[in-house]
Scaffold this motif. Structure first.
Motif, PDB file in Angstrom:
ATOM      1  N   ALA A 259       0.828  -1.209   0.000  1.00 52.40           N
ATOM      2  CA  ALA A 259       0.000   0.000   0.000  1.00 52.40           C
ATOM      3  C   ALA A 259       0.858   1.253   0.000  1.00 52.40           C
ATOM      4  CB  ALA A 259      -0.941  -0.004   1.203  1.00 52.40           C
ATOM      5  N   ILE A 260       1.872   1.294   0.838  1.00 55.92           N
ATOM      6  CA  ILE A 260       2.734   2.478   0.900  1.00 55.92           C
ATOM      7  C   ILE A 260       3.461   2.684  -0.423  1.00 55.92           C
ATOM      8  CG2 ILE A 260       4.797   3.426   2.025  1.00 55.92           C
ATOM      9  CD1 ILE A 260       3.643   2.245   4.669  1.00 55.92           C
ATOM     10  N   ALA A 261       3.922   1.608  -1.044  1.00 60.02           N
ATOM     11  CA  ALA A 261       4.577   1.719  -2.360  1.00 60.02           C
ATOM     12  C   ALA A 261       3.591   2.220  -3.408  1.00 60.02           C
ATOM     13  CB  ALA A 261       5.170   0.379  -2.775  1.00 60.02           C
ATOM     14  N   ALA A 262       2.373   1.699  -3.404  1.00 60.27           N
ATOM     15  CA  ALA A 262       1.363   2.123  -4.386  1.00 60.27           C
ATOM     16  C   ALA A 262       1.012   3.594  -4.218  1.00 60.27           C
ATOM     17  CB  ALA A 262       0.110   1.262  -4.248  1.00 60.27           C
TER      18      ALA A 262
ATOM     19  N   SER B 155      -3.708   0.259   9.266  1.00 60.78           N
ATOM     20  CA  SER B 155      -2.300   0.560   9.504  1.00 60.78           C
ATOM     21  C   SER B 155      -2.095   2.065   9.646  1.00 60.78           C
ATOM     22  CB  SER B 155      -1.454   0.037   8.338  1.00 60.78           C
ATOM     23  OG  SER B 155      -0.185   0.642   8.324  1.00 60.78           O
ATOM     24  N   ALA B 156      -1.510   2.478  10.762  1.00 60.21           N
ATOM     25  CA  ALA B 156      -1.212   3.900  10.967  1.00 60.21           C
ATOM     26  C   ALA B 156      -0.257   4.409   9.894  1.00 60.21           C
ATOM     27  CB  ALA B 156      -0.625   4.120  12.359  1.00 60.21           C
ATOM     28  N   ALA B 157       0.680   3.587   9.462  1.00 61.11           N
ATOM     29  CA  ALA B 157       1.635   4.004   8.428  1.00 61.11           C
ATOM     30  C   ALA B 157       0.924   4.237   7.096  1.00 61.11           C
ATOM     31  CB  ALA B 157       2.735   2.954   8.274  1.00 61.11           C
ATOM     32  N   VAL B 158      -0.052   3.413   6.779  1.00 59.43           N
ATOM     33  CA  VAL B 158      -0.821   3.607   5.542  1.00 59.43           C
ATOM     34  C   VAL B 158      -1.671   4.865   5.660  1.00 59.43           C
ATOM     35  CG1 VAL B 158      -2.649   2.656   4.069  1.00 59.43           C
ATOM     36  CG2 VAL B 158      -0.802   1.170   4.887  1.00 59.43           C
ATOM     37  N   ARG B 159      -2.308   5.057   6.810  1.00 63.06           N
ATOM     38  CA  ARG B 159      -3.121   6.275   6.987  1.00 63.06           C
ATOM     39  C   ARG B 159      -2.252   7.521   6.822  1.00 63.06           C
ATOM     40  NH1 ARG B 159      -5.092   3.185  11.290  1.00 63.06           N
ATOM     41  NH2 ARG B 159      -4.215   4.589  12.863  1.00 63.06           N
ATOM     42  N   GLU B 160      -1.059   7.495   7.335  1.00 66.12           N
ATOM     43  CA  GLU B 160      -0.146   8.631   7.181  1.00 66.12           C
ATOM     44  C   GLU B 160       0.237   8.827   5.715  1.00 66.12           C
ATOM     45  OE1 GLU B 160       1.831  11.972   7.901  1.00 66.12           O
ATOM     46  OE2 GLU B 160       0.556  10.938   9.359  1.00 66.12           O
ATOM     47  N   ALA B 161       0.469   7.731   5.002  1.00 65.54           N
ATOM     48  CA  ALA B 161       0.829   7.814   3.580  1.00 65.54           C
ATOM     49  C   ALA B 161      -0.325   8.346   2.728  1.00 65.54           C
ATOM     50  CB  ALA B 161       1.283   6.447   3.068  1.00 65.54           C
ATOM     51  N   LEU B 162      -1.543   8.244   3.224  1.00 64.29           N
ATOM     52  CA  LEU B 162      -2.712   8.758   2.499  1.00 64.29           C
ATOM     53  C   LEU B 162      -2.864  10.269   2.622  1.00 64.29           C
ATOM     54  CD1 LEU B 162      -5.235   5.941   3.380  1.00 64.29           C
ATOM     55  CD2 LEU B 162      -4.534   6.597   1.065  1.00 64.29           C
TER      56      LEU B 162
ATOM     57  N   VAL C 188      -8.495  10.984  -1.709  1.00 63.64           N
ATOM     58  CA  VAL C 188      -8.954   9.683  -1.233  1.00 63.64           C
ATOM     59  C   VAL C 188     -10.480   9.695  -1.208  1.00 63.64           C
ATOM     60  CG1 VAL C 188      -8.897   8.009   0.654  1.00 63.64           C
ATOM     61  CG2 VAL C 188      -6.891   9.457   0.199  1.00 63.64           C
ATOM     62  N   ILE C 189     -11.072   8.733  -1.904  1.00 61.13           N
ATOM     63  CA  ILE C 189     -12.528   8.676  -1.979  1.00 61.13           C
ATOM     64  C   ILE C 189     -13.018   7.398  -1.313  1.00 61.13           C
ATOM     65  CG2 ILE C 189     -14.541   8.656  -3.491  1.00 61.13           C
ATOM     66  CD1 ILE C 189     -12.797  10.246  -5.489  1.00 61.13           C
ATOM     67  N   TRP C 190     -13.851   7.591  -0.305  1.00 62.02           N
ATOM     68  CA  TRP C 190     -14.452   6.475   0.400  1.00 62.02           C
ATOM     69  C   TRP C 190     -15.707   6.073  -0.355  1.00 62.02           C
ATOM     70  CZ3 TRP C 190     -16.930   7.069   5.930  1.00 62.02           C
ATOM     71  CH2 TRP C 190     -17.422   5.836   6.358  1.00 62.02           C
ATOM     72  N   LEU C 191     -15.681   4.883  -0.956  1.00 64.32           N
ATOM     73  CA  LEU C 191     -16.859   4.328  -1.613  1.00 64.32           C
ATOM     74  C   LEU C 191     -17.634   3.566  -0.546  1.00 64.32           C
ATOM     75  CD1 LEU C 191     -15.370   3.092  -5.012  1.00 64.32           C
ATOM     76  CD2 LEU C 191     -16.363   5.323  -4.423  1.00 64.32           C
ATOM     77  N   ARG C 192     -18.744   4.157  -0.144  1.00 66.37           N
ATOM     78  CA  ARG C 192     -19.538   3.614   0.956  1.00 66.37           C
ATOM     79  C   ARG C 192     -20.640   2.719   0.412  1.00 66.37           C
ATOM     80  NH1 ARG C 192     -20.967   8.762   4.484  1.00 66.37           N
ATOM     81  NH2 ARG C 192     -22.639   7.322   4.941  1.00 66.37           N
ATOM     82  N   ALA C 193     -20.710   1.504   0.939  1.00 72.25           N
ATOM     83  CA  ALA C 193     -21.756   0.559   0.552  1.00 72.25           C
ATOM     84  C   ALA C 193     -22.290  -0.113   1.806  1.00 72.25           C
ATOM     85  CB  ALA C 193     -21.204  -0.499  -0.400  1.00 72.25           C
ATOM     86  N   SER C 194     -23.579  -0.382   1.813  1.00 66.22           N
ATOM     87  CA  SER C 194     -24.145  -1.133   2.933  1.00 66.22           C
ATOM     88  C   SER C 194     -23.680  -2.580   2.817  1.00 66.22           C
ATOM     89  CB  SER C 194     -25.672  -1.061   2.911  1.00 66.22           C
ATOM     90  OG  SER C 194     -26.167  -1.772   1.781  1.00 66.22           O
ATOM     91  N   VAL C 195     -23.639  -3.258   3.934  1.00 63.86           N
ATOM     92  CA  VAL C 195     -23.227  -4.662   3.936  1.00 63.86           C
ATOM     93  C   VAL C 195     -24.195  -5.490   3.099  1.00 63.86           C
ATOM     94  CG1 VAL C 195     -22.928  -6.694   5.416  1.00 63.86           C
ATOM     95  CG2 VAL C 195     -21.936  -4.493   6.076  1.00 63.86           C
TER      96      VAL C 195
END
Length: 173
Positions: free
Chosen positions: A67-70, A86-93, A98-105
């Motif tokens: 994820a961090i590489a991407a 992952s805190a490291a991924v959240r920081e890299a974002l 960043v678009i959250w695609l929200r879907a119901s379960v």
């Protein structure tokens, strides 16, 4: 801004792969699906990996690295659904679109073809996804600069909204 044109986050079945493919084609760029890269790197499908001893831990380490590489490269990134843990991924974002695609379960399990598995299995899967969404929703909201409710939208309509500039997340400028 360096990195991908857009990063798609959300639960399985939210539309990340389908929408990502449409955006990559529209923008003549690559689609980077981190789950596929992790599975290829580890030589196992993700569901097989979780069944292995220490499989989840191996997956989490590889997922963070991929994820961090991407997020440092070009293209459209469809981030694995649990990478935001992952805190490291959240920081890299940070600083990325960043678009959250929200879907119901309910809709996500239908999109993933799980409705055919029988009521007991479907109920167990939905309970697992409900718990995962409850755990990750705050992280998705934290990293997202925009969000789209995908339940009633086709992938083409979602891609159009993203290309035109989706509505910002509530509470964000």
């Amino acid at each position: 801004m360096t990195g991908p044109a857009v990063v798609l986050v959300g639960m399985p079945g939210s539309g990340k792969s389908a929408v990502g493919a449409l955006l990559a084609a529209r923008w003549a760029t690559t689609l980077v699906e981190t789950d596929e890269i992790v599975a290829d790197a580890l030589g196992l499908a993700l569901n097989e990996l979780y069944a292995e001893p220490d499989g989840e831990a191996r997956f989490r380490r590889a997922e963070q690295e991929v994820a961090i590489a991407a997020l440092a490269g070009p293209g459209v990134v469809a981030l694995g659904s649990d990478a935001v843990e992952s805190a490291a991924v959240r920081e890299a974002l940070r600083g990325k679109r960043v678009i959250w695609l929200r879907a119901s379960v309910r809709v996500a399990t239908r999109r993933l073809g799980m409705a055919l598995l029988g009521i007991e299995v479907l109920a167990a899967i939905r309970n697992t996804l409900d718990a995962a969404l409850a755990q990750r929703a705050g992280w998705y909201a934290d990293v997202a600069t925009e969000s789209i409710d995908t339940d009633r939208l086709r992938p083409e309509a979602i891609a159009d909204l993203i290309a035109e500039g989706a509505a910002p997340c509530p509470g964000r400028p």
